[in-house]
Motif scaffolding. Structure first.
Motif, PDB file in Angstrom:
ATOM      1  N   SER A  31      37.984 -57.117 -25.051  1.00  0.00           N
ATOM      2  CA  SER A  31      38.340 -57.490 -23.686  1.00  0.00           C
ATOM      3  C   SER A  31      37.645 -58.764 -23.230  1.00  0.00           C
ATOM      4  N   VAL A  33      34.931 -58.768 -21.669  1.00  0.00           N
ATOM      5  CA  VAL A  33      34.202 -58.436 -20.447  1.00  0.00           C
ATOM      6  C   VAL A  33      33.119 -57.410 -20.768  1.00  0.00           C
ATOM      7  N   ALA A  38      31.971 -54.716 -15.861  1.00  0.00           N
ATOM      8  CA  ALA A  38      33.210 -54.057 -15.442  1.00  0.00           C
ATOM      9  C   ALA A  38      32.918 -52.927 -14.456  1.00  0.00           C
ATOM     10  N   ASN A 177      40.332 -52.975 -14.524  1.00  0.00           N
ATOM     11  CA  ASN A 177      39.525 -53.966 -13.815  1.00  0.00           C
ATOM     12  C   ASN A 177      39.380 -55.260 -14.614  1.00  0.00           C
ATOM     13  N   THR A 178      39.295 -55.142 -15.940  1.00  0.00           N
ATOM     14  CA  THR A 178      39.161 -56.356 -16.749  1.00  0.00           C
ATOM     15  C   THR A 178      40.423 -57.210 -16.678  1.00  0.00           C
ATOM     16  N   TYR A 179      41.538 -56.601 -16.276  1.00  0.00           N
ATOM     17  CA  TYR A 179      42.794 -57.330 -16.113  1.00  0.00           C
ATOM     18  C   TYR A 179      43.068 -57.650 -14.632  1.00  0.00           C
TER      19      TYR A 179
END
Length: 216
Positions: A31, A33, A38, A177-179
């Protein structure tokens, strides 16, 4: 060039041809992240900006919750399992994907969304439905897969099912959340409405929903 653009469009808009099963791409393996970041940045919202989630991102979000992983070397497991552990080694938690275009059941083993029904069924499932949310995830438990040692204590199994589904929802919320997706978990739902809309089996019961969407 035209053919390439068509292929790209189909790859990006997962619900483009919505009245059918959907083959999801394989989930991402990284990811970029940090996990603690996150957790720190996780966003909860009930207000969203209408926008579809790309197929690749949806696939990774679903995989993080109920997807398959390799054998667990720590516990000396001899076969692949889910990203969350299941008591009795039975995968009794399911997740459904609902959008304004239809409803599907996630099949982890094949990275597939099995088509259930056309149209926006989210308000039938829950009066807390937010029309601008990209997706409503519905978590259910299949009581037919209750571990044998809990047959005499269904109350404990219900608690276990909610906890297990909660683990999946937490994974999914962090990956979402990472997106740049915000999420909200809610217990406001209509069991009868969910069962009818999603054609749940007689032993399958809804637990809670999680809505996800963009805020900007």
């Amino acid at each position: 060039m035209k053919g390439f653009l068509v292929s790209l469009l189909l790859a990006v808009t997962v619900f483009g041809a919505f009245a059918q099963d959907i083959e999801l791409p394989r989930p991402a393996v990284k990811s970029g992240v940090d996990l603690l970041q996150a957790i720190k940045d996780r966003r909860v919202s009930k207000a969203f900006v209408k926008r579809e989630v790309p197929a690749s991102e949806l696939s990774t979000i679903l995989w993080s919750g109920l997807g398959m992983r390799a054998a667990d070397a720590v516990s000396s497991a001899t076969k692949a399992g889910r990203n969350i552990s299941f008591s009795g080694d039975n995968a009794y938690i399911n997740v459904y994907v609902l959008t304004e275009k239809g409803a599907w059941k996630y099949i982890p083993d094949t990275y597939k969304l099995d088509f259930i029904a056309k149209g926006d069924l989210r308000a039938t499932v829950s009066k807390a439905s937010v029309p601008d949310a990209a997706i409503m995830f519905l978590f259910t438990v299949d009581n037919a897969l209750m571990p044998s040692f809990l047959k005499g204590n269904p109350g404990i199994f219900q608690q276990m099912a909610n906890a297990t589904a909660g683990f999946a929802a937490q994974n999914m919320a962090l990956v979402a959340n990472t997106y740049k997706l915000a999420t909200v978990v809610q217990y406001t739902l209509s069991p009868a409405g969910a069962a009818s809309a999603l054609r749940l089996g007689k032993d399958e019961a809804p637990l809670f929903i999680m809505q996800a969407g963009y805020t900007e």
